[in-house]
Design an enzyme around this catalytic site. Structure first.
Site, PDB file in Angstrom:
ATOM      1  N   GLY A  46       0.827  -1.195   0.000  1.00 56.72           N
ATOM      2  CA  GLY A  46       0.000   0.000   0.000  1.00 56.72           C
ATOM      3  C   GLY A  46       0.861   1.244   0.000  1.00 56.72           C
ATOM      4  O   GLY A  46       2.039   1.207   0.349  1.00 56.72           O
ATOM      5  N   CYS A  90       6.328  -0.213   6.929  1.00 56.39           N
ATOM      6  CA  CYS A  90       5.852   0.949   6.187  1.00 56.39           C
ATOM      7  C   CYS A  90       6.959   1.442   5.262  1.00 56.39           C
ATOM      8  O   CYS A  90       8.126   1.514   5.666  1.00 56.39           O
ATOM      9  CB  CYS A  90       5.459   2.051   7.172  1.00 56.39           C
ATOM     10  SG  CYS A  90       4.845   3.559   6.398  1.00 56.39           S
ATOM     11  N   LEU A  91       6.589   1.787   4.040  1.00 54.74           N
ATOM     12  CA  LEU A  91       7.574   2.280   3.080  1.00 54.74           C
ATOM     13  C   LEU A  91       8.273   3.553   3.563  1.00 54.74           C
ATOM     14  O   LEU A  91       9.405   3.820   3.181  1.00 54.74           O
ATOM     15  CB  LEU A  91       6.907   2.542   1.724  1.00 54.74           C
ATOM     16  CG  LEU A  91       6.315   1.326   1.012  1.00 54.74           C
ATOM     17  CD1 LEU A  91       5.605   1.761  -0.275  1.00 54.74           C
ATOM     18  CD2 LEU A  91       7.378   0.292   0.718  1.00 54.74           C
ATOM     19  N   HIS A 132      -4.095   0.986   7.624  1.00 58.41           N
ATOM     20  CA  HIS A 132      -2.755   1.585   7.668  1.00 58.41           C
ATOM     21  C   HIS A 132      -2.688   2.769   6.699  1.00 58.41           C
ATOM     22  O   HIS A 132      -2.208   3.849   7.058  1.00 58.41           O
ATOM     23  CB  HIS A 132      -1.710   0.521   7.313  1.00 58.41           C
ATOM     24  CG  HIS A 132      -0.305   1.010   7.311  1.00 58.41           C
ATOM     25  ND1 HIS A 132       0.609   0.645   8.281  1.00 58.41           N
ATOM     26  CD2 HIS A 132       0.369   1.835   6.463  1.00 58.41           C
ATOM     27  CE1 HIS A 132       1.774   1.217   8.024  1.00 58.41           C
ATOM     28  NE2 HIS A 132       1.652   1.947   6.918  1.00 58.41           N
ATOM     29  N   GLU A 133      -3.163   2.568   5.475  1.00 61.02           N
ATOM     30  CA  GLU A 133      -3.112   3.647   4.484  1.00 61.02           C
ATOM     31  C   GLU A 133      -4.069   4.778   4.826  1.00 61.02           C
ATOM     32  O   GLU A 133      -3.742   5.955   4.641  1.00 61.02           O
ATOM     33  CB  GLU A 133      -3.381   3.107   3.078  1.00 61.02           C
ATOM     34  CG  GLU A 133      -2.375   2.078   2.588  1.00 61.02           C
ATOM     35  CD  GLU A 133      -0.915   2.469   2.787  1.00 61.02           C
ATOM     36  OE1 GLU A 133      -0.568   3.669   2.697  1.00 61.02           O
ATOM     37  OE2 GLU A 133      -0.103   1.559   3.057  1.00 61.02           O
ATOM     38  N   HIS A 136      -2.504   7.113   7.266  1.00 66.53           N
ATOM     39  CA  HIS A 136      -1.581   8.068   6.641  1.00 66.53           C
ATOM     40  C   HIS A 136      -2.312   9.351   6.230  1.00 66.53           C
ATOM     41  O   HIS A 136      -1.761  10.446   6.336  1.00 66.53           O
ATOM     42  CB  HIS A 136      -0.921   7.466   5.390  1.00 66.53           C
ATOM     43  CG  HIS A 136       0.328   6.711   5.655  1.00 66.53           C
ATOM     44  ND1 HIS A 136       1.470   7.284   6.170  1.00 66.53           N
ATOM     45  CD2 HIS A 136       0.624   5.400   5.454  1.00 66.53           C
ATOM     46  CE1 HIS A 136       2.417   6.372   6.280  1.00 66.53           C
ATOM     47  NE2 HIS A 136       1.928   5.218   5.859  1.00 66.53           N
TER      48      HIS A 136
END
Length: 165
Positions: A46, A90-91, A132-133, A136
Site C-alpha cells: 500500500g 511501512c515504506l 494503515h493507508e 496516513h
C-alpha cells in the site's frame, strides 16, 4: 507511469492531515498511476499520497494474486470490529517493523478516480492494510501504534521459519 521518491520519516508532511480530493481529472489519474508504480518498485502492499509528497486524501492497496489494485480517494470508515495484533512495516520507515493492534474487519466508503463512490468490506490482512493507508491520510503513523518493535534479525528468522512450513 513514473516512479516517485518515497517520503521517509521524519519528513513533516507525513504527520499532517490531508485535504480532500475535489478535482477528478488527469492530474489525479497520473498521481495514482505514479503511486502504484512507486509502490510496486518498492515492493509495497500500500501507499498513500503523503508518502510521495502529496497532501491529498488518496491511497492505494494491492494484494496481488490476480486482484485489481484498490484506489481509495476520500475514504471514510463506516464500520470496524474485532481486534487483531499483527506485524506491520511501512515504506516511509525502511527497516522498521512492529506489532500493531487493529480491527480485523472494516467497511469503508471511498471514491474511484472518476469521482464515483463505492463501498468495500475487508477482513484480516486486507483490513489491516486499508486501515494503515487511511491512517496516513490523517497524519497517523504506525509507529505510534506499535506495541512491540521487531528487529531485522527477528523478522528474518520469522520469514525463514515461514518458508520452511
Amino acid at each position: 507511469m513514473a516512479t516517485r521518491t518515497i517520503v521517509t520519516y521524519p519528513a513533516e508532511g507525513l504527520e499532517r492531515k490531508c485535504r480532500p480530493v475535489t478535482e477528478f481529472d488527469g492530474t489525479l489519474g497520473t498521481l495514482l498511476d505514479d503511486m502504484y508504480s512507486t509502490m510496486i518498485e518498492a515492493d509495497g502492499v500500500g501507499i498513500a499520497a503523503p508518502q510521495v509528497g502529496e497532501g491529498i486524501r488518496a491511497a492505494i492497496v494491492d494484494f496481488g494474486e490476480g486482484q485489481e489494485p484498490i484506489e481509495m480517494i476520500n475514504p471514510e470508515l463506516i464500520h470496524a470490529q474485532g481486534a487483531e495484533t499483527d506485524l506491520e512495516g511501512c515504506l516511509s520507515f525502511p527497516g522498521v517493523y512492529g506489532y500493531v493492534e487493529r480491527p480485523d474487519y472494516v467497511k469503508i466508503r471511498a471514491q474511484e478516480r472518476d469521482g464515483s463512490w463505492y463501498e468495500l468490506e475487508a477482513e484480516g490482512y486486507e483490513a489491516r492494510a486499508i486501515q494503515h493507508e487511511m491512517d496516513h491520510l490523517d497524519g497517523i503513523l504506525f509507529t505510534g501504534k506499535i506495541s512491540r518493535y521487531v528487529t531485522q534479525e527477528e523478522l528474518d528468522a520469522m520469514l525463514e521459519e515461514e518458508a520452511e512450513e
